[in-house]
Structures are given as structure tokens and as C-alpha cells.
Scaffold this motif. Structure first.
Motif, PDB file in Angstrom:
ATOM      1  N   GLY A 396     -30.560  20.017  -8.403  1.00 60.76           N
ATOM      2  CA  GLY A 396     -29.972  19.353  -9.553  1.00 60.76           C
ATOM      3  C   GLY A 396     -28.483  19.113  -9.381  1.00 60.76           C
ATOM      4  N   ALA A 397     -27.798  20.065  -8.754  1.00 65.25           N
ATOM      5  CA  ALA A 397     -26.354  19.927  -8.540  1.00 65.25           C
ATOM      6  C   ALA A 397     -26.033  18.737  -7.644  1.00 65.25           C
ATOM      7  CB  ALA A 397     -25.788  21.209  -7.936  1.00 65.25           C
ATOM      8  N   LEU A 398     -26.896  18.484  -6.659  1.00 69.60           N
ATOM      9  CA  LEU A 398     -26.677  17.351  -5.762  1.00 69.60           C
ATOM     10  C   LEU A 398     -26.823  16.016  -6.486  1.00 69.60           C
ATOM     11  CD1 LEU A 398     -28.592  18.594  -2.594  1.00 69.60           C
ATOM     12  CD2 LEU A 398     -26.124  18.230  -2.789  1.00 69.60           C
ATOM     13  N   GLY A 399     -27.549  16.005  -7.604  1.00 70.10           N
ATOM     14  CA  GLY A 399     -27.768  14.759  -8.327  1.00 70.10           C
ATOM     15  C   GLY A 399     -26.709  14.445  -9.349  1.00 70.10           C
ATOM     16  N   SER A 400     -25.942  15.435  -9.795  1.00 75.24           N
ATOM     17  CA  SER A 400     -24.922  15.179 -10.821  1.00 75.24           C
ATOM     18  C   SER A 400     -23.599  14.799 -10.156  1.00 75.24           C
ATOM     19  CB  SER A 400     -24.736  16.408 -11.710  1.00 75.24           C
ATOM     20  OG  SER A 400     -24.327  17.523 -10.947  1.00 75.24           O
ATOM     21  N   ARG A 401     -22.918  13.840 -10.764  1.00 77.76           N
ATOM     22  CA  ARG A 401     -21.728  13.287 -10.117  1.00 77.76           C
ATOM     23  C   ARG A 401     -20.435  13.987 -10.510  1.00 77.76           C
ATOM     24  NH1 ARG A 401     -23.077   9.578 -14.159  1.00 77.76           N
ATOM     25  NH2 ARG A 401     -21.467   9.331 -15.755  1.00 77.76           N
ATOM     26  N   ALA A 402     -20.398  14.655 -11.671  1.00 79.77           N
ATOM     27  CA  ALA A 402     -19.106  15.132 -12.165  1.00 79.77           C
ATOM     28  C   ALA A 402     -19.238  16.416 -12.976  1.00 79.77           C
ATOM     29  CB  ALA A 402     -18.444  14.051 -13.015  1.00 79.77           C
TER      30      ALA A 402
END
Length: 411
Positions: A396-402
Motif C-alpha cells: 500500500g505504501a508503494l501506491g500512495s504518492r504523498a
């Protein structure tokens, strides 16, 4: 006087002509040895072929990444996923494209498809048929660009070909780790912010709840709508590299998908008409798999199908089943969509025909192979929307941008 002994000349012997060759037993032994060798070598040959296809697939993704960066250099933004012309004018899909054109449409001139882009932008296909600029809705098979299979958008490992699909794609924009309101980014197909349950919203009209909110002012959008769209791409909105505060090398820009073969496969089909709660508890989407055949949905489970509506069947359509994904369920997991069908909300999961994982394109243009076993956190947790750490772990962290999540491990 010595007499020489008289010798009788020998009668010449006749030999039977000899023939060279294998006996039947020898031939059978040779055939058996060849069969054993073929049996031993065939898996190695197949593995080598798949390795070559996988490398070609990765190279296609790298070309898309290069095109994405060139697009950003030209326009100072990423190509918009789900954009196009206004549907409210006529309601006729031949006259407009419902604001659902995918991010791949804008990339065509940057991946050596200039001729195709000119047909699309002018609305004139290869047969001379005239449509409006940017073409009709992406399910119009009569518009030849939409029905074209573009080699750069296909993974050689995916065997899907032919009807009822139009032009297929195996590469999809990443919308982040929250499926809520990501199907349209909060905007209706007329470009206005539109959702249920906000009677105090400017322009709200009780008699026409679905279409009366006419503001397009992003500054007035409720925080939960902005916060839900956490990916590098935000449907119907422009995003830039500068928006990716977590770093381009730590953020997924796009992921691979497998196209449907009409077999109710977990990796290539999308469970249809699921309950809305499945979006908030991802494990409920996973639970839809057949317990006796966990790689398939059961026969009783409806999947998205009909005409060209199946997974990956329209490269020009940016909606969940066709060209967008989430980092919620790990690679090669299930995908599901609510009763809205191909226009509904859903979880769209990255997947592929490769063994054990799938490719992703990072924001910096690197292509990485992510295994099915990547750490994906708590699959019973609700998605977050206010800048919190993703509940879906590293994935999930890899998918969030900011969200300012520190990624300290190799993936």
C-alpha cells in the motif's frame, strides 16, 4: 630333379552382401532416449521462452515509462486517466466519449504511434469515417483506433487475442491504495463533482440529486474525496511529478494486468455486483474465490462480461476493468466491482501471466517485478484517507504518492 608339388586352385568363395542399419530393438532404444531427452529439455526451453517474453514485457513497460516522462516534459503534467469530451451535451456515445479515455490515449504519440494519435485527435479513422475530435466512446468498435492492438501496450506472455475484445492492454495506471471514489476521482462524466449524501453541497437540488451539483472548483472538494485518491494518478485530474512527495523511485505509477480469457480466472476477471462493503474490507473480495479452486471464481459468482466489458479489453478506456489498478490486494489477487458494472467502484488488482508476480512501473521510469508474497499489511482493515500510513503494508505504501512513508526494504 625336384618336382614342384601340384596345387589345386581353390574354388572362389562367394560372400553374401552385407547391409548396414539398425535393428528394430536398436531403433526403439534410440527413440526412447530421444523421448527422455525431449522430456528433460522441454521445460527448460519453455522456461527460456517465458524468460524472453517476460523481458520483452518489461521492455514495453519501460517504453511506456519513457513516454510518460516525455509527456511530462512536454506538458508539465502526467497524462490524465479518464478524460475526454463532455457526455452531458447529447448523451450519444458516438458524439462524445463520456470522459473515460485512458492515460494511454495521450501517450500514443510518445510511444511511436503518431499516426494513430492523428486519427484520434482529428476524429477520422483509417477508413475515413468522421467522428468528433478525440473520437467516440471507447467501446465503439467502428472507430478503428479503439479496435487496434498496439504492440507497446501488450505483454507477450498474455495469450488473449480477438473478439469480443477491442484493442487489449496489459498496462494500467495506479490509483493508489484506496478504492473509494477512485473510479471517477469524484467528478461525474460532465466534469463536475458529484456524489450522494451531501445536501449542503453547492448547487444541490433535491429533485435532481444525481446531476445538479455543478461546481468544478477543486478547492471546495471535501477532504475525504481528495484524501481517498492517493495514487500517482487521480482520475479526471491532472497530477505532476512534484505531487509525488514520497519520491518517484518509491511510488508505483502503473501496474501490469492480465486480460480475460473468459474463464473466471482470479487474475484476469473481475467479480461483478459485489456488495459495497467489499471495498472497505479487501479480504471480502478475496473470499469470493472458489475454495476448491482458489485460482478461479466459482461458477455461481457473476463476473464482468458481455461485449467488450471484460478485463483489459479496451486500451482506450480508463475505468477499473480496463486500464487502472490499486495497491490494495497483493499481485495476482482478486478484483471486484460493485453493481455499477464497468462504471462502478471497485478494487482493481495488479496481475500477470508470469509465474509468481507481476511488473510495476515506478515513477522514475524503472520497471520492477513484484512477487505475490509482498508484504500487504492487514487485509481486513478499512482504507485510510487523511494522510495516514497505509494499512496495506509495503504494498500500500508503494501506491500512495504523498503519505511520507519511509520504504527501507528492498522490493
Amino acid at each position: 630333379m625336384n618336382q614342384q608339388p601340384v596345387t589345386t586352385p581353390r574354388k572362389p568363395t562367394t560372400r553374401k552382401p552385407t547391409t548396414s542399419g539398425f535393428t528394430l530393438v536398436e531403433l526403439l532404444v534410440v527413440i526412447a532416449i530421444i523421448g527422455v531427452l525431449v522430456g528433460l529439455l522441454l521445460p527448460a526451453v519453455q522456461a527460456a521462452r517465458e524468460a524472453a517474453r517476460r523481458m520483452s514485457c518489461s521492455n514495453n513497460f519501460k517504453q511506456i515509462g519513457l513516454g510518460m516522462h516525455n509527456y511530462h516534459s512536454a506538458y508539465n503534467q502526467l497524462p490524465i486517466n479518464m478524460t475526454g469530451t463532455d457526455a452531458a451535451a447529447t448523451g450519444n456515445g458516438a458524439d462524445q466519449n463520456n470522459m473515460v479515455l485512458s492515460w494511454l490515449v495521450g501517450l500514443t504519440p510518445f510511444v511511436e504511434q503518431q499516426a494513430l494519435w492523428e486519427q484520434i485527435s482529428n476524429g477520422v479513422d483509417s477508413e475515413g469515417d468522421q467522428y468528433q475530435p478525440m473520437g467516440p466512446s471507447p467501446w465503439f468498435a467502428g472507430f478503428s483506433p479503439w479496435a487496434s492492438d498496439i504492440p507497446s501496450f501488450r505483454c507477450p506472455s498474455d495469450p488473449g487475442v480477438g473478439l469480443p475484445a477491442l484493442g487489449r492492454t496489459n498496462y494500467a495506471a495506479c490509483l493508489g491504495d484506496n478504492p473509494r471514489m477512485s473510479h471517477d476521482g469524484g467528478k461525474n462524466r460532465s466534469g463536475f463533482y458529484d456524489w450522494s449524501g451531501t445536501a449542503a453541497w453547492p448547487g444541490w437540488n433535491a429533485e435532481n440529486d444525481a446531476w445538479a451539483r455543478t461546481t468544478s472548483d477543486l478547492s471546495q472538494v471535501p477532504a475525504w474525496v481528495r484524501g481517498s485518491n492517493r495514487g500517482m494518478f487521480w482520475n479526471r485530474h491532472s497530477t505532476k511529478f512534484r505531487d509525488t512527495l514520497d519520491g518517484l523511485s518509491n511510488t508505483i505509477a502503473a501496474g501490469e494486468i492480465a486480460t480475460s480469457l473468459g474463464q473466471k480466472e482470479l487474475i484476469a476477471d473481475m467479480a461483478n455486483s459485489v456488495h459495497y462493503s467489499s471495498l472497505f474490507t479487501p479480504s471480502k473480495c478475496t473470499d469470493l474465490a472458489d475454495p476448491t479452486r482458489p485460482q478461479y471464481f466459482p461458477a455461481s459468482q457473476s463476473v464482468l462480461n458481455g461485449s467488450s466489458r471484460e478485463r483489459g479489453y479496451r486500451w482506450a478506456d480508463g475505468r477499473h476493468p480496463f486500464a487502472s489498478v490499486h495497491t490494495v490486494l497483493p499481485p495476482n489477487g482478486a478484483s471486484c466491482i460493485t453493481s455499477g458494472g464497468d462504471g462502478g467502484q471497485g478494487i482493481s488488482t495488479i496481475g500477470s501471466r508470469h509465474q509468481g508476480g507481476a511488473h510495476v512501473l515506478m515513477g522514475d521510469g524503472a520497471v520492477k517485478f513484484i512477487t505475490d508474497s509482498i508484504e500487504a499489511g492487514n487485509q481486513d482493515a478499512d482504507p485510510v484517507q487523511n494522510g495516514e500510513m497505509s494499512p496495506y503494508g509495503l504494498w500500500g505504501a508503494l501506491g500512495s504518492r504523498a503519505s511520507r512513508e519511509v520504504i527501507s526494504e528492498e522490493f
